[in-house]
Design a protein around this motif. Structure first.
Motif, PDB file in Angstrom:
ATOM      1  N   ALA A 126       0.932  -1.167   0.004  1.00  0.00           N
ATOM      2  CA  ALA A 126      -0.018  -0.206  -0.152  1.00  0.00           C
ATOM      3  C   ALA A 126       0.922   1.362  -0.040  1.00  0.00           C
ATOM      4  N   GLU A 127       2.014   1.244   0.555  1.00  0.00           N
ATOM      5  CA  GLU A 127       2.730   2.502   0.755  1.00  0.00           C
ATOM      6  C   GLU A 127       3.547   2.642  -0.568  1.00  0.00           C
ATOM      7  N   VAL A 128       3.876   1.471  -1.177  1.00  0.00           N
ATOM      8  CA  VAL A 128       4.555   1.496  -2.684  1.00  0.00           C
ATOM      9  C   VAL A 128       3.630   2.305  -3.418  1.00  0.00           C
ATOM     10  N   ALA A 129       2.287   1.742  -3.494  1.00  0.00           N
ATOM     11  CA  ALA A 129       1.460   2.089  -4.369  1.00  0.00           C
ATOM     12  C   ALA A 129       0.971   3.609  -4.238  1.00  0.00           C
ATOM     13  N   ALA A 130       0.861   4.194  -3.032  1.00  0.00           N
ATOM     14  CA  ALA A 130       0.575   5.484  -2.564  1.00  0.00           C
ATOM     15  C   ALA A 130       1.603   6.221  -3.095  1.00  0.00           C
ATOM     16  N   ALA A 131       3.051   5.876  -3.013  1.00  0.00           N
ATOM     17  CA  ALA A 131       4.243   6.573  -3.483  1.00  0.00           C
ATOM     18  C   ALA A 131       4.359   6.801  -4.848  1.00  0.00           C
ATOM     19  N   LYS A 132       3.733   5.744  -5.564  1.00  0.00           N
ATOM     20  CA  LYS A 132       3.751   5.654  -7.076  1.00  0.00           C
ATOM     21  C   LYS A 132       2.650   6.653  -7.440  1.00  0.00           C
ATOM     22  N   ALA A 133       1.396   6.608  -6.817  1.00  0.00           N
ATOM     23  CA  ALA A 133       0.411   7.441  -7.067  1.00  0.00           C
ATOM     24  C   ALA A 133       0.714   8.989  -6.815  1.00  0.00           C
ATOM     25  N   ALA A 134       1.523   9.085  -6.006  1.00  0.00           N
ATOM     26  CA  ALA A 134       1.711  10.635  -5.660  1.00  0.00           C
ATOM     27  C   ALA A 134       2.824  11.218  -6.369  1.00  0.00           C
ATOM     28  N   LYS A 135       3.997  10.284  -7.002  1.00  0.00           N
ATOM     29  CA  LYS A 135       4.984  10.593  -7.875  1.00  0.00           C
ATOM     30  C   LYS A 135       4.162  11.025  -9.442  1.00  0.00           C
ATOM     31  N   ARG A 136       3.109   9.895  -9.679  1.00  0.00           N
ATOM     32  CA  ARG A 136       2.480  10.274 -10.992  1.00  0.00           C
ATOM     33  C   ARG A 136       1.467  11.555 -10.776  1.00  0.00           C
ATOM     34  N   ALA A 137       0.852  11.850  -9.646  1.00  0.00           N
ATOM     35  CA  ALA A 137       0.366  13.008  -9.469  1.00  0.00           C
ATOM     36  C   ALA A 137       1.233  14.198  -9.685  1.00  0.00           C
ATOM     37  N   MET A 138       2.367  14.151  -9.026  1.00  0.00           N
ATOM     38  CA  MET A 138       3.439  15.456  -9.302  1.00  0.00           C
ATOM     39  C   MET A 138       3.445  15.544 -10.519  1.00  0.00           C
TER      40      MET A 138
END
Length: 186
Positions: A140-152
């Motif tokens: 979940a943390e990895v997915a959240a980090a990837k989603a945040a990076k994608r959003a940025m």
């Protein structure tokens, strides 16, 4: 990043040095820990790079806004100058060929200074993430980090589009104002 060594290579190295070959399970655990640490360092470096790019985009956006503001002000002054000094040919000829009125009008036009406009977003300090020691991230943390990076990254692409539009507007305005000034000078 360091080169990854396979278990077989590590066994050969130990044999050449006269050491005990490493335990395969221990080797794999250490290897996965190294990989996780390298991945965390890489993600931290990417986050810092994205933040720096975001700051650069905000800075460039502010400068383009300032340029467009100056160009708008210059266009207003050109329009006023054309109306007062170059209203019609009869106005030019009735002045008796004197250009002192026109030069006085252009001398009174002051060039707006560079004012540092504050952007709507306050500057944010760069994000510094430190990898957690020996605690692997959850899925979940990895997915959240990837989603945040994608959003940025999506946000930065939107900012780039905005910058391109502002630059295009500035280029068009400068081109049109240059043409107007050349017509006035003739």
């Amino acid at each position: 990043m360091s080169e990854q060594v396979s278990y077989e290579e590590e066994c050969q190295r130990a044999e050449l040095l006269g050491l005990q070959p490493p335990d395969k399970a221990e080797f794999e655990r250490k290897r996965s820990a190294r990989l996780e640490q390298q991945l965390a360092e890489q993600e931290a470096a990417e986050a810092v790079m994205l933040e720096q790019q975001g700051e650069s985009l905000r800075s460039a956006g502010g400068k383009l806004d300032e340029l467009n503001s100056i160009l708008s002000s210059t266009q207003q002054r050109l329009n006023r100058f054309k109306q007062t000094a170059c209203g019609s040919l009869t106005n030019i000829f009735t002045r008796g060929g004197s250009l002192s009125g026109a030069s006085g009008a252009s001398a009174s036009m002051d060039v707006p200074g560079y004012s540092m406009e504050q952007s709507a977003e306050p500057p944010q300090p760069p994000v510094q993430r430190q990898p957690q020691p020996m605690a692997p991230p959850t899925a979940a943390e990895v997915a959240a980090a990837k989603a945040a990076k994608r959003a940025m990254m999506d946000s930065q692409l939107d900012k780039l589009d905005s910058l391109i539009n502002k630059a295009d507007n500035a280029e068009l305005a400068m081109s049109e104002q240059t043409k107007q000034m050349r017509r006035i000078a003739k």
